[in-house]
Design an enzyme around this catalytic site. Structure first.
Site, PDB file in Angstrom:
ATOM      1  N   HIS A  62      36.417  44.661  29.718  1.00 19.78           N
ATOM      2  CA  HIS A  62      37.225  45.617  28.978  1.00 19.78           C
ATOM      3  C   HIS A  62      38.064  44.917  27.925  1.00 19.78           C
ATOM      4  O   HIS A  62      38.508  43.786  28.119  1.00 19.78           O
ATOM      5  CB  HIS A  62      38.179  46.358  29.920  1.00 19.78           C
ATOM      6  CG  HIS A  62      37.491  47.065  31.027  1.00 19.78           C
ATOM      7  ND1 HIS A  62      38.057  47.210  32.264  1.00 19.78           N
ATOM      8  CD2 HIS A  62      36.283  47.673  31.099  1.00 19.78           C
ATOM      9  CE1 HIS A  62      37.232  47.879  33.055  1.00 19.78           C
ATOM     10  NE2 HIS A  62      36.144  48.160  32.370  1.00 19.78           N
ATOM     11  N   TYR A 131      48.378  43.102  36.760  1.00 20.74           N
ATOM     12  CA  TYR A 131      48.339  42.971  35.314  1.00 20.74           C
ATOM     13  C   TYR A 131      49.724  43.318  34.757  1.00 20.74           C
ATOM     14  O   TYR A 131      50.274  44.359  35.103  1.00 20.74           O
ATOM     15  CB  TYR A 131      47.364  43.966  34.680  1.00 20.74           C
ATOM     16  CG  TYR A 131      46.060  44.138  35.404  1.00 20.74           C
ATOM     17  CD1 TYR A 131      44.925  43.485  34.962  1.00 20.74           C
ATOM     18  CD2 TYR A 131      45.953  44.981  36.509  1.00 20.74           C
ATOM     19  CE1 TYR A 131      43.720  43.654  35.617  1.00 20.74           C
ATOM     20  CE2 TYR A 131      44.758  45.148  37.169  1.00 20.74           C
ATOM     21  CZ  TYR A 131      43.637  44.484  36.711  1.00 20.74           C
ATOM     22  OH  TYR A 131      42.449  44.654  37.362  1.00 20.74           O
TER      23      TYR A 131
END
Length: 182
Positions: A62, A131
């Site tokens: 991604h 993240y």
């Protein structure tokens, strides 16, 4: 904690020093001063997210178009095989990839600058990946390339057991290059 340069331009690895004793361990997973010394502004990271994955699962590859997306990635539980691919046309490492093991023993945090594809495979049952992201998510800017694209030749260490529908339907490296004008 110290910062070191990764294999791709602008990628950093933050290596803490876990302290072990009879109770277990303690480690610092982020230090704004160390980040600043490495050229990162801690206040630019506006969102924290976490995923839990089963062993063999692949998430990615991604990325984001537009201004891209910087992020700090670490594995809080278990281990992952983390992969980056440089999609910045003017980068000296354009088109190259790198892989690093992130786990709950060394607690390395990976800094991913804007303009890279990111993905990982869970090596343990389970693996929790955290993240810290520098921009709010905008689905209109999502980029994705199939995890098994033959032009990228990414070597996943385990048989791939799970992939999301979105990742199964992701485009090709060649298609992304056309989209980026390369």
């Amino acid at each position: 904690m110290k910062a070191e340069q990764g294999q791709l331009d602008g990628v950093l690895l933050f290596r803490p020093t876990p302290h072990h004793d009879g109770r277990g361990l303690f480690t610092r997973t982020f230090d704004a001063d160390v980040a600043a010394e490495a050229g990162l502004a801690a206040e630019t990271f506006v969102q924290d997210s976490q995923s839990r994955s089963r062993r063999g699962t692949v998430r990615g590859l991604h990325g984001r178009s537009g201004q891209g997306e910087a992020k700090l990635v670490r594995c809080a539980r278990g281990a992952v095989h983390d992969v980056l691919v440089d999609i910045r046309p003017h980068s000296p490492t354009f088109g190259r990839s790198m892989a690093v093991r992130l786990d709950d023993e060394d607690f390395v945090t990976l800094y991913v600058p804007p303009g890279l594809l990111h993905g990982f495979q869970a090596l343990t049952e389970p693996a929790d990946t955290c993240y810290r992201i520098a921009r709010p998510h905008d689905p209109a800017e999502d980029l994705a390339v199939r995890y098994d694209d033959p032009d990228l030749r990414i070597a996943w260490p385990l048989p791939v057991t799970e992939v999301s529908r979105r990742d199964q339907e992701a485009g090709s490296w060649a298609g992304l290059l056309r989209r980026l004008g390369g």
